[in-house]
Design a protein around this motif. Structure first.
Motif, PDB file in Angstrom:
ATOM      1  N   ALA A 160       5.098  -5.014   1.069  1.00  0.00           N
ATOM      2  CA  ALA A 160       5.044  -6.478   1.197  1.00  0.00           C
ATOM      3  C   ALA A 160       5.405  -7.196  -0.098  1.00  0.00           C
ATOM      4  O   ALA A 160       5.654  -8.406  -0.086  1.00  0.00           O
ATOM      5  CB  ALA A 160       3.655  -6.912   1.640  1.00  0.00           C
ATOM      6  N   GLY A 161       5.453  -6.456  -1.203  1.00  0.00           N
ATOM      7  CA  GLY A 161       5.761  -7.059  -2.494  1.00  0.00           C
ATOM      8  C   GLY A 161       4.685  -6.721  -3.497  1.00  0.00           C
ATOM      9  O   GLY A 161       3.513  -6.514  -3.135  1.00  0.00           O
TER      10      GLY A 161
ATOM     11  N   CYS B 102      11.308  -9.445  -0.595  1.00  0.00           N
ATOM     12  CA  CYS B 102      12.418  -8.693   0.002  1.00  0.00           C
ATOM     13  C   CYS B 102      13.517  -8.450  -1.034  1.00  0.00           C
ATOM     14  O   CYS B 102      13.459  -8.955  -2.153  1.00  0.00           O
ATOM     15  CB  CYS B 102      12.998  -9.464   1.189  1.00  0.00           C
ATOM     16  N   ALA B 103      14.517  -7.685  -0.634  1.00  0.00           N
ATOM     17  CA  ALA B 103      15.658  -7.409  -1.510  1.00  0.00           C
ATOM     18  C   ALA B 103      16.641  -8.570  -1.423  1.00  0.00           C
ATOM     19  O   ALA B 103      17.710  -8.483  -0.810  1.00  0.00           O
ATOM     20  CB  ALA B 103      16.323  -6.095  -1.125  1.00  0.00           C
ATOM     21  N   GLY B 104      16.271  -9.680  -2.044  1.00  0.00           N
ATOM     22  CA  GLY B 104      17.103 -10.874  -2.027  1.00  0.00           C
ATOM     23  C   GLY B 104      16.851 -11.733  -0.807  1.00  0.00           C
ATOM     24  O   GLY B 104      16.200 -11.320   0.163  1.00  0.00           O
TER      25      GLY B 104
ATOM     26  N   ARG C 274      18.281  -8.766  -6.892  1.00  0.00           N
ATOM     27  CA  ARG C 274      17.907  -8.694  -5.479  1.00  0.00           C
ATOM     28  C   ARG C 274      16.400  -8.804  -5.288  1.00  0.00           C
ATOM     29  O   ARG C 274      15.742  -7.921  -4.729  1.00  0.00           O
ATOM     30  CB  ARG C 274      18.437  -7.415  -4.815  1.00  0.00           C
ATOM     31  N   VAL C 275      15.845  -9.901  -5.744  1.00  0.00           N
ATOM     32  CA  VAL C 275      14.440 -10.198  -5.522  1.00  0.00           C
ATOM     33  C   VAL C 275      14.351 -11.544  -4.801  1.00  0.00           C
ATOM     34  O   VAL C 275      14.680 -12.585  -5.375  1.00  0.00           O
ATOM     35  CB  VAL C 275      13.640 -10.249  -6.835  1.00  0.00           C
TER      36      VAL C 275
ATOM     37  N   HIS D  42      10.816  -5.564   7.676  1.00  0.00           N
ATOM     38  CA  HIS D  42      11.183  -5.362   6.272  1.00  0.00           C
ATOM     39  C   HIS D  42      10.882  -3.946   5.786  1.00  0.00           C
ATOM     40  O   HIS D  42      11.678  -3.342   5.060  1.00  0.00           O
ATOM     41  CB  HIS D  42      10.440  -6.385   5.404  1.00  0.00           C
ATOM     42  N   GLN D  43       9.749  -3.361   6.191  1.00  0.00           N
ATOM     43  CA  GLN D  43       9.365  -2.059   5.649  1.00  0.00           C
ATOM     44  C   GLN D  43      10.335  -0.961   6.047  1.00  0.00           C
ATOM     45  O   GLN D  43      10.402   0.084   5.375  1.00  0.00           O
ATOM     46  CB  GLN D  43       7.948  -1.698   6.093  1.00  0.00           C
ATOM     47  N   PHE D  44      11.111  -1.182   7.120  1.00  0.00           N
ATOM     48  CA  PHE D  44      12.087  -0.182   7.542  1.00  0.00           C
ATOM     49  C   PHE D  44      13.517  -0.542   7.125  1.00  0.00           C
ATOM     50  O   PHE D  44      14.460   0.146   7.510  1.00  0.00           O
ATOM     51  CB  PHE D  44      12.008   0.017   9.057  1.00  0.00           C
ATOM     52  N   VAL D  45      13.661  -1.609   6.349  1.00  0.00           N
ATOM     53  CA  VAL D  45      14.985  -1.993   5.841  1.00  0.00           C
ATOM     54  C   VAL D  45      15.150  -1.527   4.401  1.00  0.00           C
ATOM     55  O   VAL D  45      16.028  -0.727   4.077  1.00  0.00           O
ATOM     56  CB  VAL D  45      15.203  -3.514   5.956  1.00  0.00           C
TER      57      VAL D  45
END
Length: 356
Positions: A35-36, A60-62, A207-208, A225-228
């Motif tokens: 989650a960060g 997330c990554a961006g 990419r933050v 998100h956790q699977f990306v």
């Protein structure tokens, strides 16, 4: 001279590099929670609050991945999504990739306004989401109060979720405070704010990014998100948190905006003096110029013959818009000497009176 892409040709401010250097050399370099990192989630909750860092903030990554995970949480095959154009090129493919149907609303110039009647014309019982971008790439302006009112009415009357890309929120050039979806839409389960450090701190390669939403919606976003990406780079998350928490952050943004405003105004003056109508944007670092002819052909000639790259506005629309056919977007997030040289090349070509 690459003025087509919104990518910096220089590094971030010294304060940002210092924050990265101060991250440490231990477990900070291992996985963070999906989650960060808790430190960054706390920094974001504090800056955008009142938000719960544990239940309403996802790193997330961006911004692009934040958008992707949000759409994965919201869209099922056959659902309709209103996209306000001109729009970032990633919006529509993600929607259609999840089986959604894009319902575009096309505005042809920065002076056009979004209103309730326009939204009603594309809304149906299948409408689930509306995607807006404020401050707006490529128009260089923020949605005004009446436009936000139309969006809010749609959300409240139809239960449509407002996904607001606010990547340029700290780059408002006219001095007005940014008011985005968190301030406009009262129900946290009907709003998602997406933003990132990329354009704010001149770190597009880090990419933050993040998605801010109500607890129920956040659980769904995190499930995607956790699977990306599982998690963005933990040291970079910590560096961003240090900058956001710094007492000098507001001063850093003020100096960034001042320098950017000077560069934008100077380049607009150059284009205007060459007979190319150009307006100073309210926000961001993009300017739109009317070259008076087919913008795609003009950009090709300027790139191949003079080494200056611009981007036709037409690429931001899903279908041709005649009113936008002569418009070119220039990205001015560059070193001063880059813009000086680009201006010199444009003046050498266009200042002679020769056809472009």
């Amino acid at each position: 001279m690459n003025l087509a892409q919104g990518v910096f040709d220089h590094g971030p401010p010294a304060q940002v590099l210092a924050a990265l250097a101060g991250v440490g050399a231990g477990a900070e370099h291992q996985y963070a929670p999906s989650a960060g990192h808790p430190v960054l989630r706390a920094a974001l909750a504090g800056r955008y609050g009142p938000l719960d860092a544990d239940t309403e903030v996802t790193v997330c990554a961006g911004a692009t991945e934040a958008y992707y995970s949000t759409m994965a949480a919201l869209i099922r095959p056959g659902d309709e999504v209103i996209v306000v154009e001109p729009a970032y090129e990633q919006y529509a493919p993600v929607i259609t990739g999840f089986g959604g149907i894009v319902r575009p609303v096309r505005l042809t110039g920065p002076g056009d306004r979004l209103d309730a009647a326009v939204l009603a014309a594309v809304t149906s019982p299948a409408t689930r989401v509306i995607v807006v971008n404020s401050p707006w790439n490529p128009f260089g302006r923020c949605l005004d109060d009446l436009e936000w009112q139309a969006v809010v009415e749609l959300a409240e009357s139809r239960g449509v979720v407002v996904v607001s890309d606010e990547t340029y929120e700290h780059l408002v050039l006219d001095g007005r405070p940014h008011r985005g979806v968190l301030e406009r839409v009262a129900d946290p389960e009907l709003r998602v704010k997406i933003s990132s450090a990329s354009k704010t701190l001149a770190v597009t390669g880090w990419r933050v990014g993040w998605a801010l939403a109500g607890p129920a919606l956040t659980r769904r976003i995190r499930a995607a998100h956790q699977f990306v990406t599982f998690c963005p780079a933990a040291p970079l998350q910590l560096a961003v948190a240090r900058v956001l928490d710094s007492p000098d952050f507001d001063d850093l943004m003020a100096s960034t905006v001042t320098a950017l405003s000077e560069q934008v105004t100077g380049f607009v003056h150059t284009l205007t003096s060459l007979g190319i109508p150009t307006r100073v944007p309210e926000a961001g670092f993009y300017v739109l110029a009317d070259v008076g002819q087919d913008a795609t052909a003009w950009c090709e000639r300027m790139l191949l013959d003079h080494g200056v790259a611009g981007l036709p506005l037409s690429v931001f629309y899903s279908h041709p818009v005649p009113e936008a056919a002569s418009m070119v977007r220039f990205a001015l997030c560059k070193q001063p000497n880059t813009l000086t040289e680009a201006s010199r090349r444009l003046q050498a070509r266009l200042g002679t009176g020769a056809p472009a």
